[in-house]
Design a protein around this motif. Sequence first.
Motif, mmCIF file in Angstrom:
data_model
loop_
_atom_site.group_PDB
_atom_site.id
_atom_site.type_symbol
_atom_site.label_atom_id
_atom_site.label_comp_id
_atom_site.label_asym_id
_atom_site.label_seq_id
_atom_site.Cartn_x
_atom_site.Cartn_y
_atom_site.Cartn_z
ATOM 1 N N GLU A 125 77.589 -24.530 -34.498
ATOM 2 C CA GLU A 125 78.961 -24.682 -34.996
ATOM 3 C C GLU A 125 79.334 -23.604 -36.006
ATOM 4 N N ASP A 126 78.444 -23.313 -36.945
ATOM 5 C CA ASP A 126 78.774 -22.405 -38.037
ATOM 6 C C ASP A 126 78.638 -20.928 -37.687
ATOM 7 N N ILE A 127 77.747 -20.598 -36.787
ATOM 8 C CA ILE A 127 77.513 -19.192 -36.463
ATOM 9 C C ILE A 127 78.027 -18.843 -35.069
ATOM 10 N N LEU A 128 77.504 -19.494 -34.067
ATOM 11 C CA LEU A 128 77.806 -19.093 -32.692
ATOM 12 C C LEU A 128 79.246 -19.402 -32.285
ATOM 13 N N ASP A 129 79.745 -20.587 -32.660
ATOM 14 C CA ASP A 129 81.113 -20.940 -32.277
ATOM 15 C C ASP A 129 82.155 -20.243 -33.142
ATOM 16 N N ALA A 130 81.767 -19.784 -34.324
ATOM 17 C CA ALA A 130 82.715 -19.179 -35.256
ATOM 18 C C ALA A 130 82.892 -17.682 -35.031
ATOM 19 N N LEU B 243 82.747 -14.162 -32.174
ATOM 20 C CA LEU B 243 82.790 -13.667 -30.805
ATOM 21 C C LEU B 243 81.790 -12.523 -30.706
ATOM 22 N N PHE B 244 80.767 -12.698 -29.888
ATOM 23 C CA PHE B 244 79.713 -11.702 -29.750
ATOM 24 C C PHE B 244 79.813 -11.026 -28.394
ATOM 25 N N PHE B 245 79.498 -9.726 -28.392
ATOM 26 C CA PHE B 245 79.505 -8.969 -27.150
ATOM 27 C C PHE B 245 78.106 -8.535 -26.734
ATOM 28 N N SER B 246 77.133 -8.764 -27.603
ATOM 29 C CA SER B 246 75.749 -8.432 -27.264
ATOM 30 C C SER B 246 74.803 -9.258 -28.129
ATOM 31 N N LEU B 247 73.564 -9.334 -27.693
ATOM 32 C CA LEU B 247 72.556 -10.043 -28.480
ATOM 33 C C LEU B 247 72.285 -9.323 -29.801
ATOM 34 N N ASN B 248 72.441 -8.008 -29.800
ATOM 35 C CA ASN B 248 72.236 -7.266 -31.047
ATOM 36 C C ASN B 248 73.223 -7.700 -32.117
ATOM 37 N N GLN B 249 74.446 -8.010 -31.736
ATOM 38 C CA GLN B 249 75.424 -8.499 -32.695
ATOM 39 C C GLN B 249 74.998 -9.858 -33.258
ATOM 40 N N VAL B 250 74.461 -10.703 -32.421
ATOM 41 C CA VAL B 250 73.974 -12.005 -32.888
ATOM 42 C C VAL B 250 72.843 -11.800 -33.883
ATOM 43 N N TYR B 251 71.920 -10.903 -33.574
ATOM 44 C CA TYR B 251 70.807 -10.632 -34.471
ATOM 45 C C TYR B 251 71.298 -10.100 -35.820
ATOM 46 N N GLU B 252 72.300 -9.235 -35.813
ATOM 47 C CA GLU B 252 72.829 -8.688 -37.055
ATOM 48 C C GLU B 252 73.459 -9.769 -37.929
ATOM 49 N N VAL B 253 74.171 -10.700 -37.323
ATOM 50 C CA VAL B 253 74.839 -11.765 -38.080
ATOM 51 C C VAL B 253 73.828 -12.760 -38.633
ATOM 52 N N THR B 254 72.758 -13.015 -37.921
ATOM 53 C CA THR B 254 71.851 -14.096 -38.298
ATOM 54 C C THR B 254 70.572 -13.640 -38.996
ATOM 55 N N LYS B 255 70.349 -12.362 -39.114
ATOM 56 C CA LYS B 255 69.104 -11.950 -39.773
ATOM 57 C C LYS B 255 69.185 -12.229 -41.274
ATOM 58 N N PRO B 256 68.056 -12.546 -41.883
ATOM 59 C CA PRO B 256 68.044 -12.899 -43.314
ATOM 60 C C PRO B 256 68.307 -11.706 -44.203
#
Length: 51
Positions: free
Chosen positions: A31-36, A38-51
């Motif tokens: 809810e807080d990260i993935l739904d909030a 819009l990602f176009f690649s897995l690298n973008q997801v990694y950048e948003v969620t890395k500590p």
Amino acid sequence: MNKNNIEWIKIQKRNPQQNAIVERFNRTYREDILDANLFFSLNQVYEVTKP
């Protein structure tokens, strides 16, 4: 069992309350990260969620 004598026990299907902490984390993360965002690649997801 592994070398540390830890036994893995699977939770029963359709019974997520046996694993409530992980289920709650998955819901909050979704809810807080993935739904909030819009990602176009897995690298973008990694950048948003890395500590």
